[in-house]
Design a protein around this motif. Sequence first.
Motif, mmCIF file in Angstrom:
data_model
loop_
_atom_site.group_PDB
_atom_site.id
_atom_site.type_symbol
_atom_site.label_atom_id
_atom_site.label_comp_id
_atom_site.label_asym_id
_atom_site.label_seq_id
_atom_site.Cartn_x
_atom_site.Cartn_y
_atom_site.Cartn_z
ATOM 1 N N GLY A 116 5.129 -9.146 14.596
ATOM 2 C CA GLY A 116 3.079 -9.474 14.070
ATOM 3 C C GLY A 116 2.301 -10.337 14.158
ATOM 4 N N VAL B 210 2.612 -14.819 9.824
ATOM 5 C CA VAL B 210 2.955 -13.543 9.307
ATOM 6 C C VAL B 210 3.982 -14.002 8.292
ATOM 7 N N VAL C 210 3.886 -7.644 7.913
ATOM 8 C CA VAL C 210 2.591 -7.508 7.519
ATOM 9 C C VAL C 210 1.955 -8.863 6.712
ATOM 10 N N THR D 231 -0.476 -9.503 3.788
ATOM 11 C CA THR D 231 -1.968 -8.239 3.183
ATOM 12 C C THR D 231 -3.570 -8.623 3.398
ATOM 13 N N LEU E 229 -4.920 -7.749 8.266
ATOM 14 C CA LEU E 229 -3.415 -6.053 8.235
ATOM 15 C C LEU E 229 -4.524 -6.075 9.358
ATOM 16 N N SER F 115 -2.304 -5.801 12.946
ATOM 17 C CA SER F 115 -1.542 -5.345 13.059
ATOM 18 C C SER F 115 -1.675 -4.534 14.122
ATOM 19 N N VAL G 269 7.340 -1.087 8.169
ATOM 20 C CA VAL G 269 6.900 -1.919 8.112
ATOM 21 C C VAL G 269 6.687 -2.830 7.368
ATOM 22 N N VAL H 182 6.126 -5.600 4.257
ATOM 23 C CA VAL H 182 4.546 -6.071 3.035
ATOM 24 C C VAL H 182 5.529 -6.900 3.343
ATOM 25 N N LEU I 93 -3.583 1.686 7.684
ATOM 26 C CA LEU I 93 -2.729 1.243 9.558
ATOM 27 C C LEU I 93 -3.049 2.579 10.111
#
Length: 204
Positions: A30, A34, A120, A122, A125, A128, A144, A146, A164
């Motif tokens: 990442g 992150v 990830v 947010t 984004l 990524s 993935v 989050v 994404l």
Amino acid sequence: MKASETVPGPRAEDQLPHSTQAAAKIVIVGGFGVGKTTMVGSVSEIKPLTTEETMTQAGIGVDDDFGSATKTATTVAMDFGRIRISDEVVLYLFGTPGQERFWFLWNGLFEGALGAVVLVDTRRLEVSFEVMGRLEERGVPFVVAVNTFPDGPRYAVEDLRQALDLTPEIPIIECDARRRASSRDVLVTLMRFLHALMANGNLT
């Protein structure tokens, strides 16, 4: 070393159980900040190895400085941890550096990886895309995760999938990288995804 001194043996908690039958290398990838180091540290059953260095003025204008008001160190090589998913299966976790100037290390860390977790944020984004592109180039399957930062916007899964540009089969899961159970759920999701790929003949 003096004659009376002895080299300490491995700690009991660092030794693999005799029931272990398989091991897999998993990479946690990442962008900068992150939560990769946090995830490896929270879920590892052994004391994690980290290669964090203090962020300095030299990185200004070169590194991603998002969150630098609270983040004072950054990974410069890798993070390493280990977790048993079951009595038989052990995962070796390798966290990649997020700063772009250290991305040349990624190829070595991806070598031999069975799968990956793309962590990830947010709020960013866009960082990524390069990560996922490199995994796709090397044919490393991924899920993935989050990471739910308190001030991060929340989106529906399908909205994230579209943003994404992910195909329908790639799992997306929310997590809190600080919590061991949440990070472990991400790894279990990845292993189930890899098992499904193997069952369908899409992973050898």
